[in-house]
Design a protein around this motif. Structure first.
Motif, PDB file in Angstrom:
ATOM      1  N   SER A  61      33.662 -28.710  21.123  1.00 23.74           N
ATOM      2  CA  SER A  61      34.835 -27.927  20.720  1.00 23.74           C
ATOM      3  C   SER A  61      34.724 -26.519  21.296  1.00 23.74           C
ATOM      4  CB  SER A  61      34.943 -27.867  19.196  1.00 23.74           C
ATOM      5  OG  SER A  61      33.903 -27.080  18.661  1.00 23.74           O
ATOM      6  N   GLY A  62      33.598 -26.247  21.927  1.00 21.77           N
ATOM      7  CA  GLY A  62      33.426 -24.955  22.556  1.00 21.77           C
ATOM      8  C   GLY A  62      32.880 -23.906  21.590  1.00 21.77           C
ATOM      9  N   GLU A  63      32.596 -24.309  20.374  1.00 22.50           N
ATOM     10  CA  GLU A  63      32.125 -23.319  19.404  1.00 22.50           C
ATOM     11  C   GLU A  63      30.620 -23.456  19.175  1.00 22.50           C
ATOM     12  OE1 GLU A  63      34.436 -22.736  15.918  1.00 22.50           O
ATOM     13  OE2 GLU A  63      36.270 -23.329  16.966  1.00 22.50           O
ATOM     14  N   THR A  64      30.077 -22.396  18.670  1.00 24.02           N
ATOM     15  CA  THR A  64      28.654 -22.405  18.362  1.00 24.02           C
ATOM     16  C   THR A  64      28.499 -22.779  16.901  1.00 24.02           C
ATOM     17  OG1 THR A  64      28.641 -20.477  19.761  1.00 24.02           O
ATOM     18  CG2 THR A  64      26.569 -21.080  18.736  1.00 24.02           C
ATOM     19  N   VAL A  65      27.657 -23.774  16.641  1.00 26.57           N
ATOM     20  CA  VAL A  65      27.485 -24.253  15.274  1.00 26.57           C
ATOM     21  C   VAL A  65      26.020 -24.064  14.888  1.00 26.57           C
ATOM     22  CG1 VAL A  65      27.766 -26.199  13.717  1.00 26.57           C
ATOM     23  CG2 VAL A  65      29.225 -25.998  15.744  1.00 26.57           C
ATOM     24  N   THR A  66      25.829 -23.561  13.696  1.00 26.99           N
ATOM     25  CA  THR A  66      24.458 -23.401  13.228  1.00 26.99           C
ATOM     26  C   THR A  66      24.165 -24.448  12.163  1.00 26.99           C
ATOM     27  OG1 THR A  66      24.545 -21.049  13.648  1.00 26.99           O
ATOM     28  CG2 THR A  66      22.812 -21.816  12.173  1.00 26.99           C
ATOM     29  N   VAL A 134      29.955 -35.439  11.736  1.00 29.53           N
ATOM     30  CA  VAL A 134      29.939 -35.681  13.171  1.00 29.53           C
ATOM     31  C   VAL A 134      31.316 -36.173  13.601  1.00 29.53           C
ATOM     32  CG1 VAL A 134      28.804 -36.917  15.022  1.00 29.53           C
ATOM     33  CG2 VAL A 134      27.522 -36.293  12.983  1.00 29.53           C
ATOM     34  N   LEU A 135      31.905 -35.452  14.550  1.00 27.99           N
ATOM     35  CA  LEU A 135      33.261 -35.763  14.987  1.00 27.99           C
ATOM     36  C   LEU A 135      33.274 -36.173  16.456  1.00 27.99           C
ATOM     37  CD1 LEU A 135      34.879 -32.667  13.335  1.00 27.99           C
ATOM     38  CD2 LEU A 135      35.373 -35.019  12.682  1.00 27.99           C
ATOM     39  N   GLY A 136      34.330 -36.853  16.832  1.00 32.88           N
ATOM     40  CA  GLY A 136      34.439 -37.286  18.226  1.00 32.88           C
ATOM     41  C   GLY A 136      35.733 -36.808  18.850  1.00 32.88           C
ATOM     42  N   SER A 137      36.583 -37.752  19.237  1.00 27.06           N
ATOM     43  CA  SER A 137      37.799 -37.387  19.966  1.00 27.06           C
ATOM     44  C   SER A 137      38.881 -36.888  19.010  1.00 27.06           C
ATOM     45  CB  SER A 137      38.303 -38.599  20.740  1.00 27.06           C
ATOM     46  OG  SER A 137      38.484 -39.686  19.846  1.00 27.06           O
ATOM     47  N   HIS A 138      38.484 -36.151  17.998  1.00 29.62           N
ATOM     48  CA  HIS A 138      39.485 -35.650  17.051  1.00 29.62           C
ATOM     49  C   HIS A 138      40.199 -34.442  17.620  1.00 29.62           C
ATOM     50  CE1 HIS A 138      36.677 -37.912  14.517  1.00 29.62           C
ATOM     51  NE2 HIS A 138      37.743 -38.200  13.805  1.00 29.62           N
ATOM     52  N   ASN A 139      41.426 -34.211  17.132  1.00 26.86           N
ATOM     53  CA  ASN A 139      42.133 -33.046  17.655  1.00 26.86           C
ATOM     54  C   ASN A 139      41.612 -31.766  17.003  1.00 26.86           C
ATOM     55  OD1 ASN A 139      43.419 -32.833  15.162  1.00 26.86           O
ATOM     56  ND2 ASN A 139      45.089 -34.171  15.834  1.00 26.86           N
ATOM     57  N   ARG A 140      41.957 -30.677  17.630  1.00 24.02           N
ATOM     58  CA  ARG A 140      41.483 -29.365  17.238  1.00 24.02           C
ATOM     59  C   ARG A 140      41.748 -29.063  15.773  1.00 24.02           C
ATOM     60  NH1 ARG A 140      39.717 -25.488  20.302  1.00 24.02           N
ATOM     61  NH2 ARG A 140      39.976 -23.438  19.338  1.00 24.02           N
ATOM     62  N   GLU A 141      42.958 -29.440  15.319  1.00 33.14           N
ATOM     63  CA  GLU A 141      43.360 -29.127  13.945  1.00 33.14           C
ATOM     64  C   GLU A 141      42.413 -29.780  12.947  1.00 33.14           C
ATOM     65  OE1 GLU A 141      45.581 -30.060  16.321  1.00 33.14           O
ATOM     66  OE2 GLU A 141      46.273 -27.979  16.537  1.00 33.14           O
ATOM     67  N   THR A 142      42.063 -31.042  13.224  1.00 31.30           N
ATOM     68  CA  THR A 142      41.175 -31.755  12.308  1.00 31.30           C
ATOM     69  C   THR A 142      39.823 -31.065  12.255  1.00 31.30           C
ATOM     70  OG1 THR A 142      42.306 -33.771  12.991  1.00 31.30           O
ATOM     71  CG2 THR A 142      40.261 -34.032  11.763  1.00 31.30           C
ATOM     72  N   VAL A 143      39.304 -30.728  13.435  1.00 32.06           N
ATOM     73  CA  VAL A 143      37.992 -30.085  13.496  1.00 32.06           C
ATOM     74  C   VAL A 143      38.013 -28.779  12.703  1.00 32.06           C
ATOM     75  CG1 VAL A 143      36.251 -29.107  15.021  1.00 32.06           C
ATOM     76  CG2 VAL A 143      37.560 -31.109  15.754  1.00 32.06           C
ATOM     77  N   GLN A 144      39.066 -27.999  12.929  1.00 33.02           N
ATOM     78  CA  GLN A 144      39.130 -26.701  12.250  1.00 33.02           C
ATOM     79  C   GLN A 144      39.316 -26.848  10.746  1.00 33.02           C
ATOM     80  OE1 GLN A 144      42.137 -24.784  14.555  1.00 33.02           O
ATOM     81  NE2 GLN A 144      40.628 -23.814  15.909  1.00 33.02           N
ATOM     82  N   ALA A 145      40.122 -27.837  10.343  1.00 34.94           N
ATOM     83  CA  ALA A 145      40.355 -28.031   8.915  1.00 34.94           C
ATOM     84  C   ALA A 145      39.044 -28.340   8.203  1.00 34.94           C
ATOM     85  CB  ALA A 145      41.362 -29.153   8.695  1.00 34.94           C
ATOM     86  N   ALA A 153      30.137 -28.970  10.934  1.00 37.30           N
ATOM     87  CA  ALA A 153      30.680 -30.087  11.700  1.00 37.30           C
ATOM     88  C   ALA A 153      30.398 -29.890  13.177  1.00 37.30           C
ATOM     89  CB  ALA A 153      32.190 -30.215  11.476  1.00 37.30           C
ATOM     90  N   VAL A 154      29.942 -30.949  13.846  1.00 38.34           N
ATOM     91  CA  VAL A 154      29.793 -30.905  15.291  1.00 38.34           C
ATOM     92  C   VAL A 154      30.710 -31.933  15.912  1.00 38.34           C
ATOM     93  CG1 VAL A 154      27.446 -30.018  15.337  1.00 38.34           C
ATOM     94  CG2 VAL A 154      27.826 -32.489  15.161  1.00 38.34           C
ATOM     95  N   MET A 155      31.209 -31.622  17.099  1.00 40.50           N
ATOM     96  CA  MET A 155      32.176 -32.492  17.749  1.00 40.50           C
ATOM     97  C   MET A 155      31.702 -32.768  19.160  1.00 40.50           C
ATOM     98  SD  MET A 155      34.786 -32.453  20.041  1.00 40.50           S
ATOM     99  CE  MET A 155      36.506 -32.163  20.223  1.00 40.50           C
ATOM    100  N   TYR A 156      31.519 -34.049  19.457  1.00 36.96           N
ATOM    101  CA  TYR A 156      31.140 -34.435  20.812  1.00 36.96           C
ATOM    102  C   TYR A 156      32.080 -35.534  21.282  1.00 36.96           C
ATOM    103  CZ  TYR A 156      26.930 -31.755  20.073  1.00 36.96           C
ATOM    104  OH  TYR A 156      26.081 -30.727  19.843  1.00 36.96           O
ATOM    105  N   ASP A 157      32.660 -35.331  22.442  1.00 41.06           N
ATOM    106  CA  ASP A 157      33.620 -36.304  22.960  1.00 41.06           C
ATOM    107  C   ASP A 157      33.270 -36.632  24.406  1.00 41.06           C
ATOM    108  OD1 ASP A 157      35.774 -37.967  23.201  1.00 41.06           O
ATOM    109  OD2 ASP A 157      37.229 -36.359  23.519  1.00 41.06           O
ATOM    110  N   PRO A 158      32.194 -37.387  24.605  1.00 39.44           N
ATOM    111  CA  PRO A 158      31.732 -37.631  25.980  1.00 39.44           C
ATOM    112  C   PRO A 158      32.723 -38.475  26.755  1.00 39.44           C
ATOM    113  CG  PRO A 158      30.548 -39.028  24.427  1.00 39.44           C
ATOM    114  CD  PRO A 158      31.390 -38.106  23.611  1.00 39.44           C
ATOM    115  N   GLN A 159      32.945 -38.075  28.017  1.00 41.83           N
ATOM    116  CA  GLN A 159      33.899 -38.799  28.849  1.00 41.83           C
ATOM    117  C   GLN A 159      33.251 -39.388  30.091  1.00 41.83           C
ATOM    118  OE1 GLN A 159      37.210 -39.354  28.250  1.00 41.83           O
ATOM    119  NE2 GLN A 159      36.992 -38.445  26.229  1.00 41.83           N
ATOM    120  N   SER A 160      31.939 -39.385  30.098  1.00 35.39           N
ATOM    121  CA  SER A 160      31.258 -40.005  31.245  1.00 35.39           C
ATOM    122  C   SER A 160      29.913 -40.521  30.747  1.00 35.39           C
ATOM    123  CB  SER A 160      31.040 -38.976  32.353  1.00 35.39           C
ATOM    124  OG  SER A 160      30.109 -38.012  31.916  1.00 35.39           O
ATOM    125  N   LEU A 161      29.304 -41.354  31.555  1.00 34.55           N
ATOM    126  CA  LEU A 161      28.035 -41.931  31.142  1.00 34.55           C
ATOM    127  C   LEU A 161      26.993 -40.844  30.933  1.00 34.55           C
ATOM    128  CD1 LEU A 161      26.813 -44.654  30.559  1.00 34.55           C
ATOM    129  CD2 LEU A 161      26.123 -44.847  32.942  1.00 34.55           C
TER     130      LEU A 161
END
Lengths: 327, 276, 339
Positions: A61-66, A134-145, A153-161
């Protein structure tokens, strides 16, 4: 009278022309979904040994999570991460998964709660008192909520191997399972290398044109820069929709014109007789895959989930594309 | 020709008509008059067969109205009301041709005879010139003439009119009613009309039926019905009646309440309308 | 004279359709040249070899059925709209406003979601189910609007909005209940002819033909009924029965077409108006010409839907709304002025 009719017709069509222009603009301006790049801000090789908490990571999500301490109550809102967490031996710590989770078998019975993964209720989530979501391909609003509710909460949405490997390592670090993560990734890479060697031997002209369909009404298909596109390539196939960007509905005309030699369907779990229905479509009998009977239903959980089984997905596809290699 | 006998009609708990009887003969015109809400329009609808009486019977040519099929009835009885216009741009000709509908047979189209009748009627009402105009582009008065022409194209023997002159200017009021009266005389039409304007009623009807509270309050020739006493008991205001200078039938003037400042006007002595 | 004008416009529309069908066969992302299209058409007709399979398939199995469905759906909606407007004496009536489309869509979706168990699949099942749903939607709107003759525009519109919103909500929830079909919601709410099984049209065509035949047979009554229900009765029409028969017949065409295309608004509103301006309001002419014009209109709306954005389709309902909504606004304004 005729003149008046024409005038009216011209008016109608000029209106339509405006429509064209509008829609065309909207299309051009639409931001293409960027393929997720390296997660974890370059921390691709986490330090070995026990993890020192509080741990700070940068997620997709581009954010720093502790993460304040080693997570003991984890909620996974995306099945691919559930698979990873279980593969890291975190059974017992995962307290909730989604209703789409089916792997490992009976996973839904091994947790306290089963949630709606797409639109999770933040209240329900908070009531579980997780120390990691742990979140995946969720939209920004869900992550922020979820973050606004004070949850880690951490969000990882890998798009390649490669991104899958990195995500596994990252999740390993966060949960203090670095060694198991490294071992898992190594195992996957080894299997992938064997596959890659096999496939590499196939000359370009023997790589089949492949059409993947994930929705029978809209003909949704994976275009360029999708995870599935990479899987097709790794399995030694050529995606007919690689001129599209991201997941898009494709026009049946284009499919027929591209004349795929293999058709892969992922919706067999909710459409009975999916292959038969596709073969009966008018005009599709001109397609090689239909002529030669190479229309396959694959397990959508396997091919749609960028988790630890992703190499198995490549293998499954490769077996469909090149049955002779696996005899 | 039209016989209304002891007709009762209620809408829910509200009795609108309580035992009305009258007859209309061929070649004669009956005027239904009375205050607002007296039940005149309901009565007309009962005669036209779109409402059923609770009790009593309405006969047309000796047969109960309810026993006719709509098409049969429509060949005998026509209705001219206000606001009978389509929101669509039909031509005058086509609208009048709709009057031939009860005669048209399915699959067989319009016959030369239908055209002949429509053209004749259009000429009679003076609309031949505008036959191909759109009805919605005509004036209100002309539109009412179109509606009248349509009812005439039906070749009815009974003509019902529901306030046919409301909203019309003076010239068109007279035109419409003159045409009705001419047809009534020439073709032996039985006419029943609801009229608001008592003066027009007195001029154009052979007999008047004054309805009040769902009953017949008075009926007979204009001079018998239009008296200050009867009118006061029904309308609650006492009008002044004088004979029409040409036709002799009673014509009425309302009398405003006398206010103090009106005192200096010398009230004129007016002879009460006498018998002819 | 009206007859001559009708034939003239019938000819113009018929010719336009013929030309439009040929042009439409040329439109599509597969990028066939005119010569290729001809070759493909010719190839299947004569069985001549040498034509690539895919070209024949694209022209005959994808484009042609789609063109046919557009014509059929457009004709059904326009005919229904013309009949509704006439019988309700309301220039703003159309299958969409009257809740017929929403009701039909809801019933069709329910049939497809649960029909597997009830064995309702097949050529007839879905259109007939849609018919039942369409009638229910119509009944709700007319009931709510107060059937009392000459229903006012505003009342009808409000009733329509209420019923549509409600049915739309049920439809959305129903489709969300099976999340895989999420994209399908859009198709039903905004209409689409993309990837529809042409076999469905086989059930719709008879519905349309029966509906058109009945309505044309009753066209004279419809003409008279535009004078108002009482006046129509005075002119010998058995209004009570006839009115319902007309509404049911019109709903048959409208609902069945929804089963193929989802909810496409404004076709039934715009087309009869334009036809009335061109050829007059006589329903004997208006109904058949509306069928032709409706087909033509929807064919081009569909061409726009598939060609406007390269590589992607926009819902056809969006196209018709884009053209129809301003037209509707214009009609509303005008009807407000004359009142």
């Amino acid at each position: 009278m005729v003149f008046r009719w024409w005038k009216r017709a011209v008016q109608c069509w000029s209106l339509l022309a405006v429509l064209f222009a509008l829609v065309a603009c909207g299309q051009g301006g639409a931001p293409a979904k960027s393929p997720a790049d390296a997660p974890g801000g370059g921390q691709s090789t986490p330090a070995k040994g026990p993890v020192a908490y509080p741990l700070t990571v940068r997620d997709d999500s581009g954010e720093t999570v502790t993460i304040p301490k080693e997570p003991a109550r984890i909620v996974s809102l995306i099945p691919s991460h559930t698979e990873t967490l279980f593969a890291l031996g975190l059974e017992g710590r995962v307290v909730a998964v989604t209703s789409y989770d089916h792997y490992p078998p009976d996973v839904q019975k091994k947790v306290e709660a089963v949630l709606d993964g797409l639109n999770p209720s933040v209240e329900k989530l908070a009531a579980l008192r997780p120390d990691l979501v742990v979140l995946g391909s969720h939209n920004r609003e869900t992550v922020q909520a979820i973050r606004r509710a004070g949850l880690t909460a951490v969000m990882y949405d890998p798009q390649s191997l490669d991104a899958v490997y990195r995500t596994i390592e990252q999740l390993g670090e966060i949960t203090n399972r670095t060694d198991r993560a490294a071992a898992l990734v190594e195992q996957m890479k080894a299997k992938a290398r064997v596959l890659a060697d096999k496939v590499a031997a196939v000359p370009p002209e023997r790589r089949p044109r492949v059409y993947v369909e994930v929705d029978p009404d809209q003909l949704f298909t994976p275009g360029r820069n999708t995870f599935m596109d990479e899987l097709i390539r790794l399995a030694g196939g050529v995606n007919i929709a690689s001129d599209l960007e991201g997941w898009k509905p494709i026009n049946a005309e284009k499919v027929i014109r591209s004349n795929p030699q293999v058709i892969v369907l992922t919706y067999g779990y909710y459409v009975p007789d999916a292959e038969a229905k596709l073969k009966q479509r008018r005009g599709w009998d001109a397609v090689d895959a239909v002529k030669t009977g190479r229309v396959y239903v694959v397990d959508s959980d396997l091919v749609n989930r960028p988790g630890p089984r992703v190499v198995d997905a490549v293998e499954a596809l490769a077996k469909l594309f090149h049955p002779d290699l696996f005899r | 020709m039209v016989e209304v006998r002891e007709v009762w009609k209620a809408f829910g708990p509200r009795a609108v008509l309580r035992g009305i009887s009258f007859t209309a003969e061929a070649g004669g015109a009956v005027g239904l008059i009375g205050p607002n809400g007296a039940g005149k329009t309901t009565l007309l609808r009962l005669i036209a067969g779109v409402e059923r009486p609770d009790r009593g019977v309405v006969r047309v040519e000796g047969r109960p109205v309810g026993a006719f099929r709509r098409r049969e009835l429509a060949r005998r009885l026509a209705v001219l009301s206000q606001e009978a216009f389509t929101p669509f741009p039909f031509s005058v000709y086509d609208t009048v041709m709709m009057g031939r509908h009860p005669y048209l047979r399915p699959l067989r189209g319009i016959t030369p005879r239908d055209r002949e009748i429509v053209e004749r009627v259009l000429a009679e009402v003076g609309l031949a010139e505008v036959a191909s105009e759109r009805v919605d582009r005509l004036s209100g008065g002309q539109r009412q003439l179109v509606a009248l022409a349509r009812t005439m194209a039906q070749e009815p023997r009974v003509l019902l009119l529901d306030e046919p002159t409301t909203f019309l200017d003076l010239g068109h009021q007279v035109r419409v009613l003159d045409l009705v009266r001419r047809w009534q005389r020439e073709r032996g039409l039985a006419v029943v009309m609801v009229l608001h304007d008592l003066n027009l009623a007195a001029l154009y009807c052979d007999r008047l039926v004054l309805i009040h509270g769902g009953r017949v309050a008075a009926s007979g020739r204009a001079a018998e019905v239009l008296t200050p006493e009867v009118l006061e008991s029904v309308y609650g205001t006492r009008p002044v009646l004088v004979p029409h200078p040409v036709r002799g039938v009673p014509q009425l003037f309302v009398q405003p309440d006398q206010l103090p400042e009106d005192r200096n006007e010398t009230p004129r002595r007016v002879r009460s309308a006498g018998r002819e | 004279m009206a007859g001559k004008r009708a034939w003239l416009w019938g000819g113009v529309l018929g010719l336009s359709i013929a030309v439009s069908v040929l042009i439409s066969l040329r439109i599509g992302p597969a990028g066939l040249e005119t010569a290729d299209v001809w070759r493909a058409v010719w190839g299947r007709l004569t069985g001549a070899g040498g034509v690539p399979d895919w070209e024949v398939a694209v022209v005959w199995d994808l484009r042609l059925p789609r063109v046919g469905m557009a014509l059929l759906v457009g004709a059904s909606l326009a005919v229904a709209g013309a009949a509704y407007q006439g019988v309700l004496r309301n220039p703003l009536a159309d299958p969409f406003i009257l809740g017929v489309s929403s009701g039909a869509a809801l019933a069709a979706v329910a049939g497809m979601l649960f029909g597997g168990r009830a064995g309702l699949y097949g050529v007839w099942g879905i259109p007939l189910l849609a018919f039942a749903g369409g009638l229910a939607g119509l009944a709700a709107v007319l009931r709510l609007g107060g059937m009392a003759g000459g229903m006012r525009n505003e009342t009808l519109l409000l009733a329509g909005v209420v019923v549509q919103s409600f049915l739309g909500a049920v439809l959305t929830v129903l489709m969300l209940a099976s999340a895989e079909r999420l994209p399908g919601v859009m198709m039903w709410l905004m209409g689409s002819l993309a990837n529809r099984d042409p076999a469905l049209a086989a059930g719709v065509l008879p519905c349309f033909l029966v509906s058109l035949a009945l309505l044309v047979a009753w066209a004279r009554e419809l003409n008279v009924m535009t004078l108002g229900e009482d006046q129509a009765a005075y002119l010998g029409v058995d209004v009570g029965k006839r009115k319902w028969k007309i509404l049911v017949a019109a709903s048959l065409a409208a609902s069945a077409s929804v089963a193929v295309s989802g909810i496409i608004g404004f076709v039934g509103l715009v087309v009869p108006h334009i036809v009335r301006l061109l050829a007059g309001p006589d329903h004997r002419i208006l109904l058949p010409l509306s069928a032709l014009a409706g087909g033509l209109f929807l064919l081009w709306a569909d061409n726009a839907a598939r060609a406007a954005v390269p590589g992607q389709e926009i819902p056809i309902g969006a196209v018709t709304a884009f053209l129809g909504a301003p037209f509707f606004a214009y009609l509303l304004r005008r009807s407000g002025r004359t009142r």
